[in-house]
Enzyme design. Structure first.
Site: not given
Ligand code: NAD
Ligand code: AKB
Length: 317
Positions: A15, A146
């Protein structure tokens, strides 16, 4: 709708910002019924919940992760559940538990059930001692908890691949910009929030300095990269398989505000840096994605102006 592919897919953390769009893309590819979206919470009316199978799943609950994979005959896991940098630094213990503990639970389930796994990494694996244009192979000494969990995630993935033959793949996503779901508590969230402000009050107070430059990517490119790396023949992937650098484009906060002001008359931005500035300062300005290009053909489609127009159009519809 497309023909089912025979794969049975589980998405954790579905989500969130990425899951909202990845589930849509995976359901278009494999068929709605073949993609189980899961999260620790539910959101009424969310397309991941209403348009296909959905399960409440806490990824730190190892037994439940394994049970769901076994009972549902899961063949591929996209493991997105995590705490992002800003939320994670406020609660380091929970960050380690969800990001590392959750990844171990998913890898154990994958080993037991013979699943392939996608585990995202991040540009947060780099720290101040990496070059500002970060190569694939740079020292990984992050100064955020992180970032440490992301380094650990890449190492765990490689361990499960080399020692147990689990096909684990991952990308070091840059900051991702999208409009279908809010950004989830990261440092790069300003690059998403600014668009919501632009179509609303036309003013944004940015929490990083105007000269802050980070690697970024539009979500369509991130989803395409994810599907590409998972579709690549295993023989084409080398030792970067659990953490490929993927390049999008880089801009300063000030350049982003200027690109928006070109499209939105009267838009203004001011800058009041907070603790997230420290995290941003520890990350690179840009990344070298040449290994991803060589091994599985990565090439981004969006630049700053294409992304700006796509974001403003998306938020205005
Ligand atoms: P987000 O925070 O939007 O979504 C993460 C989801 O994980 C949330 O819906 C939350 O409810 C769920 N969650 C939290 N704890 C949980 C648990 N114990 N069990 C199950 N679900 C749980 O994150 P995102 O932006 O969709 O990122 C997804 C992945 O991509 C992560 O590993 C993040 O580190 C990585 N990432 C994201 C970005 C970015 O810019 N969005 C950049 C680099 C890496
Ligand atoms: C954050 O800012 O934490 C994420 C990432 C770059 O991993 N968007």
């Amino acid at each position: 709708m497309s023909e089912p592919t025979g794969d049975r897919v589980l998405v954790t953390g579905a989500l969130g910002q990425i899951g909202t769009e990845l589930v849509e893309a995976l359901r278009a590819k494999h068929g709605d019924a073949a993609v189980i979206a899961s999260d620790i919470r539910t959101v009424e009316g969310h397309p991941c919940v209403s348009k296909g199978p959905f399960a409440i799943l806490d990824v730190t609950d190892t037994a439940s992760v394994s049970r769901l994979c076994r009972d549902e005959g899961v063949t591929t896991i996209y493991h997105l559940a995590a705490l992002l940098s800003a939320t994670g630094e406020k609660n380091p213990e929970l960050c380690r538990s969800v990001n590392v503990g959750g990844t171990v639970a998913v890898l154990k389930a994958a080993k037991a059930c013979g699943c392939r796994v996608f585990v995202p990494s991040s540009i947060a694996v780099f720290g101040p001692d990496a070059p500002k244009h970060a190569p694939q192979n740079a020292p990984l000494n992050p100064t955020t908890v992180y970032g440490e969990t992301k380094v650990e995630g890449e190492a765990l993935g490689l361990e499960y691949w080399t020692l147990h033959g689990v096909d684990v793949r991952g990308l070091r996503y840059p900051g991702l910009v999208s409009y279908k779901a809010p950004a989830g508590g990261g440092t790069t969230d300003y690059a998403v929030e600014i668009f919501h402000a632009a179509v609303g009050s036309k003013h944004y107070q940015c929490f990083v300095r105007p000269d802050t430059k980070l690697p970024m990517m539009y979500m369509d490119d991130a989803i395409r990269a994810t599907l590409m790396v998972m579709d690549a023949p295993a023989t084409s992937l080398g030792s970067s398989r659990t953490g490929y650098n993927i390049d999008g484009f880089s801009f300063t906060a000030e350049e982003l505000a200027a690109a928006i002001a070109q499209e939105v008359e009267g838009f203004s931005c001011d800058y009041v840096p907070d603790v997230r500035q420290t995290y941003a300062d520890s990350w690179p300005d840009s990344v070298d994605g040449s290994i991803a290009k060589k091994e599985w053909g990565w090439s981004p489609a969006y630049d700053l102006h294409a992304m700006t127009r796509a974001m403003l159009n998306g938020l205005s519809d």
